[in-house]
Design an enzyme around this catalytic site. Structure first.
Site, PDB file in Angstrom:
ATOM      1  N   SER A  71       0.852  -1.366  -0.087  1.00  0.00           N
ATOM      2  CA  SER A  71      -0.057   0.153  -0.091  1.00  0.00           C
ATOM      3  C   SER A  71       0.801   1.180  -0.082  1.00  0.00           C
ATOM      4  O   SER A  71       1.554   1.656  -1.016  1.00  0.00           O
ATOM      5  CB  SER A  71      -1.106   0.083   1.109  1.00  0.00           C
ATOM      6  N   ASP A  79      -0.556  -4.256  -3.964  1.00  0.00           N
ATOM      7  CA  ASP A  79      -1.403  -3.186  -4.177  1.00  0.00           C
ATOM      8  C   ASP A  79      -1.148  -1.614  -3.720  1.00  0.00           C
ATOM      9  O   ASP A  79      -1.806  -1.209  -2.451  1.00  0.00           O
ATOM     10  CB  ASP A  79      -2.862  -3.709  -3.315  1.00  0.00           C
ATOM     11  N   HIS A 115      -8.069  -5.519  -0.609  1.00  0.00           N
ATOM     12  CA  HIS A 115      -6.533  -4.964  -0.891  1.00  0.00           C
ATOM     13  C   HIS A 115      -5.452  -5.634  -0.095  1.00  0.00           C
ATOM     14  O   HIS A 115      -4.268  -5.701  -0.738  1.00  0.00           O
ATOM     15  CB  HIS A 115      -6.493  -3.570   0.327  1.00  0.00           C
TER      16      HIS A 115
END
Length: 408
Positions: free
Chosen positions: A111, A135, A205
């Site tokens: 992330s 992601d 996610h």
């Protein structure tokens, strides 16, 4: 926080002046977490450290920037990312002084951590060995110029898994190769509605991390297919890699960098690769082609459900219904079937034909020849059956025979 095969469970705290067990002559993998609204450590961290040490004798450095990442205000955490990158730059500089090499630096960023990895890579002019973005964060980064996010020039090789492109993740390609599981949108097995609680927000996610983990310890290799779009992949237009005439298909996860040997100077700077997954670990899907030649006088449109069974009674099923196929007289239709299990020796096959209508006349599909061929194991014998008539919505079970050798 340093983990090695000498101290695989209990981490050593290290910094630019105290290196502990860090051996700069070995590969060093940095794990950089993302936004932590509750401040709790990521549930997957222990498995990731353990898996990396299992596959290779390396240094695993967990970058704990929790004090910067723990806030309910996402913009506050995002604003700290460049500061984290500067600290890492100083640490790696010291590693180089001690005799380390940028070629041996590998960063896994999750992330916001993916963009931190990109900032570090940019500070070293793209000379880091590899960056994996799991992601990469989308909010506040979507549409930003390359210097403000992860991009392919940040390392010698950049691979990215996009698993939540419609919410928390970044949609556009960011690496030398970008993987889009299930098209990069909703992941199977994740809650579809807000009634799923927190999992509704983070499951898609986090799936990128779990797909990476499956490449370390699970006995399944997730194969992907370079393609322009998810729809083309689903329609079987992009599955020629891995055949004897073509180069191997790219793999997701730890071994994705095998692709770097094929990607440089041969392709555009970025390659998109698509694949489907199962709902549960280890997420592997096994691809087969179902080739059907029909002899109906009129064209028939519909979907096929195929089920395989082995001698031990294990079964696996694939519904090929994402868009109707058009069956025309003496034309071969090649359908891409996806199964959760890989049955070595198929003893029985069943087919169901459906036009999707529940009222009105029932149609027949007259099959001249059906052929089943494995994409994952092209060396396996291809299975055939001739002269079948499928009644709509009625399961037809049969024993396949080996296809003649001359058939392509």
């Amino acid at each position: 926080m340093l983990y090695t095969r000498k101290n695989p469970i209990c981490a050593q705290a290290i910094n630019t002046t105290v290196f502990g067990n860090l051996n700069v002559t070995k590969k060093t993998t940095f794990i950089i977490h993302g936004f932590r609204p509750t401040g709790s450590p990521p549930v997957w961290m222990g498995d990731l450290v353990e898996g990396l040490l299992f596959v290779e004798d390396m240094n695993v450095v967990v970058v704990d920037w929790n004090r910067g990442a723990t806030t309910v205000i996402y913009t506050h955490a995002s604003s700290k990312t460049r500061n984290v990158a500067k600290v890492l730059k100083e640490f790696i500089d010291q590693m180089l002084v001690e005799g380390g090499s940028l070629d041996d630096i590998y960063m896994i960023g999750v992330s916001l951590g993916a963009h931190i990895s990109g900032f570090v890579g940019e500070m070293f002019n793209g000379k880091l060995g590899r960056i994996t973005g799991l992601d990469p964060a989308g909010p506040l980064f979507n549409g930003r110029p390359p210097q403000d996010r992860l991009d392919p020039s940040d390392a010698q090789f950049v691979d990215v898994i996009h698993s939540d492109t419609d919410a928390l993740g970044y949609k556009e390609p960011l690496g030398n190769i970008d993987f889009y599981p299930n098209g990069g949108l909703d992941q199977p097995g994740c809650p579809k509605t807000i009634f799923g609680g927190m999992q509704y927000f983070k499951c898609d996610h986090q799936r990128s991390v779990y797909l990476y983990l499956s490449s370390l310890r699970e006995n399944c290799t997730i194969i992907t297919y370079p393609c322009d779009s998810y729809q083309d992949y689903r329609n079987g237009k992009c599955v020629s890699c891995g055949t004897p005439q073509k180069r191997p298909c790219p793999l997701v996860g730890y071994y994705a960098d095998n692709w770097r040997h094929y990607s440089r100077d041969k392709d555009p700077p970025t390659t998109k690769a698509f694949f489907d997954t199962a709902e549960e670990k280890p997420y592997c899907i096994y691809h087969y082609f179902v080739d059907i030649i029909t002899w109906n006088k009129n064209a028939r449109r519909g979907s096929i459900t195929i089920k395989l069974r082995d001698k031990a009674g294990h079964t696996t099923e694939s519904k090929i219904d994402h868009q109707p196929a058009t069956f025309q007289k003496y034309h071969q239709v090649s359908l891409l079937a996806r199964f959760n299990q890989d049955l070595d020796k198929v003893a029985a096959i069943s087919l169901v034909f459906s036009t999707g209508t529940t009222v009105g006349p029932k149609y027949k599909l007259r099959i001249l020849r059906m052929k089943l061929r494995s994409l994952v194991h092209p060396e396996r014998p291809q299975l055939c059956r001739y002269d079948l008539v499928l009644m709509e919505n009625v399961e037809t079970v049969f024993q396949p025979i080996l296809c003649p050798k001359l058939q392509m």
